[in-house]
Write a protein that holds these residues in place. Structure first.
Motif, PDB file in Angstrom:
ATOM      1  N   GLU A 106      23.204  14.347  -7.608  1.00 50.17           N
ATOM      2  CA  GLU A 106      21.958  15.002  -7.205  1.00 50.17           C
ATOM      3  C   GLU A 106      22.185  15.608  -5.826  1.00 50.17           C
ATOM      4  O   GLU A 106      22.770  14.940  -4.962  1.00 50.17           O
ATOM      5  N   VAL A 107      21.715  16.817  -5.622  1.00 51.50           N
ATOM      6  CA  VAL A 107      22.026  17.518  -4.366  1.00 51.50           C
ATOM      7  C   VAL A 107      20.762  18.027  -3.680  1.00 51.50           C
ATOM      8  O   VAL A 107      19.915  18.665  -4.318  1.00 51.50           O
ATOM      9  N   MET A 108      20.627  17.736  -2.384  1.00 48.87           N
ATOM     10  CA  MET A 108      19.639  18.441  -1.554  1.00 48.87           C
ATOM     11  C   MET A 108      20.407  19.242  -0.504  1.00 48.87           C
ATOM     12  O   MET A 108      21.221  18.682   0.230  1.00 48.87           O
ATOM     13  N   ARG A 109      20.154  20.544  -0.457  1.00 51.75           N
ATOM     14  CA  ARG A 109      20.769  21.354   0.590  1.00 51.75           C
ATOM     15  C   ARG A 109      19.817  21.498   1.766  1.00 51.75           C
ATOM     16  O   ARG A 109      18.596  21.533   1.578  1.00 51.75           O
ATOM     17  N   GLY A 110      20.391  21.593   2.961  1.00 49.34           N
ATOM     18  CA  GLY A 110      19.586  21.723   4.164  1.00 49.34           C
ATOM     19  C   GLY A 110      19.851  23.011   4.909  1.00 49.34           C
ATOM     20  O   GLY A 110      20.982  23.503   4.946  1.00 49.34           O
TER      21      GLY A 110
END
Ligand code: NAP
Length: 216
Positions: free
Chosen positions: A27-31
């Motif tokens: 699972e990926v959250m980009r900032g």
């Protein structure tokens, strides 16, 4: 649910690594400092993808990837929050490229050979478990590159053996063999490989290679 990865960076490196992690079930959250920059990516990246600020992506990640402009790396660590990064595996994909033109195809760095970007970041976030990786090849080859059946070598380093083992697992999934060059000081040798990698590109527009350590 896959392992959560926070990817700090709205550029092509962040996008390519985020894509690799999503492909492999993470699972990926980009900032970004401007989450609006990531709206188009989020819309097409699928249900396991999200976007937020640097601090939100750093909080989200069990693994955090730092992929910002080298000159902004220390500021990005501050924005993530050194305490937020404490205890986490932090993949440092960055290079200390100065805001100066290359000299006859050779990039200019703002660090010296007695120093490295990763060591500076380790000082800024002492409890983060930094591992240098992905810095010595162009982003087009980050994820499962095809070199005619030959596995290219990713040079890694860092102070934490368990963190390097985890990153080696990621690199194996991404189609790389890892060569552990030791402690954080080895970043002084790994980061300049980016200069070497770029020279054929700047001189001959040849960008289609990776390093391989031959052993016997
Ligand atoms: N290009 C490659 O193939 C390649 C390969 C290996 C390693 N690298 C290294 O990977 C890193 C990322 O490269 P890139 O081309 O994807 O992106 P980049 O254009 O070098 O950096 C973009 C990121 O830097 C952040 N940034 C810029 N100025 C900032 C500041 N003053 N404070 C905080 N953050 C700032 C931006 O934040 P916002 O999102 O808020 O705008 C954005 O997330 C670089 O260090 C590069 O040397 C590149």
């Amino acid at each position: 649910m896959g392992t959560k990865v926070g990817v700090i960076g709205s550029g092509v490196v962040g996008e390519t690594l985020a894509g690799g992690f999503l492909k492999h079930g993470y699972e990926v959250m980009r900032g970004s400092r401007d989450a609006g920059k990531l709206a188009a990516w989020k819309a097409k990246a699928g249900a396991n993808a999200s976007a937020g600020t640097f601090a939100e992506a750093a909080r989200f990640g069990e693994i955090v990837v730092l992929a910002v402009k080298g000159t902004a790396a220390e500021e990005a660590v501050k924005l993530c929050g050194p305490e937020t990064l404490a205890g986490k595996v932090v993949i440092d994909a960055m290079n200390p490229i100065a805001d100066l033109p290359p000299a006859n195809g050779v990039l200019r760095f703002f660090t010296t050979l007695d120093d490295s970007l990763m060591e500076r970041l380790q000082k800024a976030a002492p409890k983060a478990r930094f591992v240098k990786a992905f810095s010595c090849v162009g982003n087009a080859y980050f994820v499962n590159p095809d070199f005619g059946g030959v596995k290219p070598t990713m040079f890694i380093c860092g102070a934490d053996a368990a963190a390097k083992k985890q990153v080696t697992g990621v690199l194996t999934q991404f189609g790389w063999e890892s060569e552990d060059m030791g402690g954080p000081e080895a970043a002084r040798a790994i980061e300049p490989l980016c200069m070497l990698w770029c020279i054929p590109g700047f001189l001959r527009n040849q960008w289609t290679h990776a390093f391989k350590l031959l052993k016997r």
